[in-house]
Design a protein around this motif. Sequence first.
Motif, short mmCIF file in Angstrom:
data_model
loop_
_atom_site.label_atom_id
_atom_site.label_comp_id
_atom_site.label_asym_id
_atom_site.label_seq_id
_atom_site.Cartn_x
_atom_site.Cartn_y
_atom_site.Cartn_z
N THR A 196 0.82 -1.22 0.00
CA THR A 196 0.00 0.00 0.00
C THR A 196 0.85 1.27 0.00
O THR A 196 0.30 2.37 -0.07
N MET A 197 2.17 1.10 0.06
CA MET A 197 3.05 2.27 0.09
C MET A 197 2.92 3.15 -1.15
O MET A 197 2.97 4.38 -1.03
N PRO A 198 2.76 2.60 -2.36
CA PRO A 198 2.57 3.49 -3.51
C PRO A 198 1.37 4.41 -3.35
O PRO A 198 1.40 5.56 -3.79
N ILE A 199 0.31 3.91 -2.73
CA ILE A 199 -0.87 4.74 -2.49
C ILE A 199 -0.58 5.79 -1.43
O ILE A 199 -0.88 6.99 -1.59
N MET A 200 0.04 5.34 -0.32
CA MET A 200 0.31 6.26 0.79
C MET A 200 1.35 7.30 0.42
O MET A 200 1.29 8.45 0.86
N ALA A 201 2.35 6.90 -0.39
CA ALA A 201 3.40 7.85 -0.79
C ALA A 201 2.86 8.94 -1.70
O ALA A 201 3.47 10.02 -1.79
N ARG A 202 1.77 8.66 -2.35
CA ARG A 202 1.15 9.68 -3.21
C ARG A 202 0.06 10.47 -2.47
O ARG A 202 -0.28 11.58 -2.88
N LYS A 203 -0.48 9.89 -1.41
CA LYS A 203 -1.48 10.60 -0.62
C LYS A 203 -0.84 11.52 0.40
O LYS A 203 -1.34 12.62 0.67
N TYR A 204 0.26 11.06 1.01
CA TYR A 204 0.95 11.83 2.04
C TYR A 204 2.30 12.29 1.51
O TYR A 204 2.99 11.54 0.80
N THR A 205 2.72 13.48 1.88
CA THR A 205 4.00 14.02 1.43
C THR A 205 5.14 13.48 2.29
O THR A 205 4.92 12.92 3.37
N ALA A 206 6.38 13.69 1.81
CA ALA A 206 7.55 13.29 2.59
C ALA A 206 7.60 14.03 3.91
O ALA A 206 8.04 13.48 4.94
#
Length: 419
Positions: A32-42
């Motif tokens: 699910t990291m691809p989804i979370m990395a695009r939903k939340y910023t660094a």
Amino acid sequence: MADIVKTRNTFLNHTLVNASGIVVGQLIYLLTMPIMARKYTAAEFGVYASLVAVCGIFSCGAALRFDSALPSTQAGEMPSMYRLGLLACAISLLFGVVAVTAGLHHYLPWPISLSAPILALLCVITGTLQAFISVCSAVLTWRGQFAQTTLLRIIQPACFVAAATMMVPGSLPIAFGCGLFAAALCGFAFSWRQLLRPASVCVRRVARRYWEHPIISLPVAILDTLALAMPVLFIVQNYGDAAGGNYSQVQRLTAAPLILCAMAISQVFYKHAADAFRAGRSVRPLMWNTVRGLALVGAALVLAVATLGEPLLALFLGAGWRTDSGYLMLVLLPAVIRMSVSPITSVFAVTRQLKLAALWQVTYTISTWSVLRYASKQYPLDQLLGIIVFNELILYGIYLWMADIAGRRMERENNKCAG
């Protein structure tokens, strides 16, 4: 010979069961990291990384380290030790809430991103939940119920990811708390019957017998967790939330296979090392086999990341994340060094050489703090990461040497008893 083969098979079976939960739990997060990395910023991941670091420090002390003592206790002592650990968690939660309410966290080197009272309070609550889960897991480890500990390792990341994907941006800390709360409920459901078992040794006597854990092991554990959290906290403080979020997530992703192996082996190693101690056998063969196996996994991982890491992570994380090969190596190597050795930590508890562990931990914390404090003010991020690699290599080499000393001391004591 038959006993040795049986022990190795049991160790392998327990490791595989324990590893299955860790693998599934981490796969839930990774997929699910691809989804979370695009939903939340660094930057948002930087705040989350700061929260995880601070609550990890609090969780080390919340149970007063009675959770670490539990797997090596005798049968008549276990129920009392369980009660003692839960009582310590309750008292720690009370003191933590009072301290945050009074604003005492402002007098600590607290991350700026967590200075709001609600986030500071969340650090206390999540830290207590982590300690509570550790106590329940220690009971299950003592009983050899690794299937239940496997479920706990799946429930926490599954609930965290579910909450994070459904919530609005900026809610990663709350989602983290939701995952821990679900795992804590399940951990208690799996282990509460042990509270009802009669104990042949009362709580007070157990506390006196294992006094070294809250007095000696607790400061050591806090220093250890603090030292591990320092890189993220210093990077966030000096290079920004985005740099800290990028560092923590990239390290977690690149080092995932080795972290999974280390997490799976550490609890199983503790149980089998404690069994060897009670049977009067040396723990050194088990210790060195464990380190060699993890080091081989680490070497293979470094080669894989150096070859394929940059294109895969760039595709996996998307825009806004740093994934160049040089940076990946600098982030990965400290984790490889640490994870190749740290799973044998329990050898000091098993051999009752906690003072030796304390000596190393004080040295490690002072060295790490001094290096980070100086280098973060003087050098750009990449040079700081290179200095961290060198520091880890030297200090964990010393750690392995001292663990071997602890094992040799136990061998000499066993030979004296046999003689």
